[in-house]
Design an enzyme around this catalytic site. Structure first.
Site, short mmCIF file in Angstrom:
data_model
loop_
_atom_site.label_atom_id
_atom_site.label_comp_id
_atom_site.label_asym_id
_atom_site.label_seq_id
_atom_site.Cartn_x
_atom_site.Cartn_y
_atom_site.Cartn_z
N GLY A 22 0.93 -1.23 -0.17
CA GLY A 22 0.06 -0.11 -0.14
C GLY A 22 0.83 1.50 0.06
CG ASP A 68 1.11 -6.07 15.11
OD1 ASP A 68 1.10 -5.20 14.61
OD2 ASP A 68 -0.03 -6.75 15.71
CE1 TYR A 163 -7.93 4.52 9.44
CE2 TYR A 163 -9.54 6.10 8.54
CZ TYR A 163 -8.34 5.26 8.85
OH TYR A 163 -7.32 5.55 7.65
#
Length: 259
Positions: A22, A68, A163
């Site tokens: 991405g 992560d 978010y």
């Protein structure tokens, strides 16, 4: 000096979280083309290796650190390891984030909320603190936070309001940190994308096509963004071309937030 030379990143070292896919991959490759050596983190070792090969094809050095970074303990350990092993980081790009939960507010548990906060906000603080401390010692550095227009608006027809909340916090953390560090040679800016068809959004759009269609109808340009359209803006903010820019949030959304 030619004006284009001010966009060069020769001799610089860039660390980016979520650098294998991405926006992260696009920014890593754009920075490499501008002359920077690259350090990338991501959860998928195979994807990291693929992006690392693409960096090398552009003639730059690259290091990979799988894991992560949304896990605060891992994030702190990784930052310390990169600082110890890879040498000075001139440019930090805090890229990791996502809407990993689409639940309504009233259906969101505290654990789910905290997971979203760590994913989108906590690692931004930790990486900024640790790499920024080293930049402050040298009296120079660039920090770029990938926020979102979702930090400025509430999106239609979707849950997961952690978010919007955390991306708004990233924007204001950018401003506050920029104010503190501007006299000490470190700039801090944010990029606020609209809807781009990154891999997660391509997958998500298959199960929620109506949300994508509604969004696109509200974009004056009439389309979604392509990930590689982020790269040039990131290079600008990483380079000497943006020497007098700090605390800014650059919207790149095809005009969606104009309405």
């Amino acid at each position: 000096m030619n004006v284009l030379d001010r966009f060069r990143l020769d001799g610089k070292r860039l660390f980016i979280t979520g650098g294998s896919r991405g926006f992260g991959r696009v920014i890593a490759l754009a920075a490499a083309e501008a002359g920077a050596d690259i350090i990338i983190n991501g959860r998928d070792p195979a994807a990291l290796a693929k992006t690392a090969d693409e960096v090398r094809e552009r003639g730059r050095e690259v290091r990979t650190y799988p894991g992560d970074i949304a896990d605060p303990a891992f994030c702190e350990a990784l930052c310390a390891r990169v600082i110890a092993e890879a040498g000075p980081v001139d440019i930090l790009v805090n890229n990791v984030g996502g809407r990993n939960l689409a639940a309504k507010i009233e259906e969101t548990s505290l654990d789910q909320w905290q997971t979203g906060v760590d994913l989108n906000l906590t690692h931004v603080f930790l990486c900024t603190k640790m790499f920024g401390t080293e930049m402050l010692k040298r009296g120079k550095g660039r920090i770029i936070n990938i926020a979102s227009i979702s930090g400025m608006i509430a999106n239609r027809g979707i849950g997961g309001r952690h978010y919007e909340t955390t991306k708004a916090a990233v924007i204001h953390f950018t401003r506050a940190t920029a104010a503190d560090w501007a006299p000490r040679g470190v700039t801090v800016n944010a990029i606020c994308p609209g809807l781009f068809m990154t891999e997660p959004n391509l997958v998500w759009s298959k199960s929620h096509p109506e949300v994508i269609e509604t969004f696109v109808r509200q974009v004056p340009m009439g389309r979604t963004g392509e990930p590689d359209e982020i790269g040039p803006l990131a290079v600008y903010l990483a380079s000497d071309a943006s020497n007098y820019v700090t605390g800014a949030s650059f919207v790149i959304d095809g005009g969606y937030t104009l309405w």
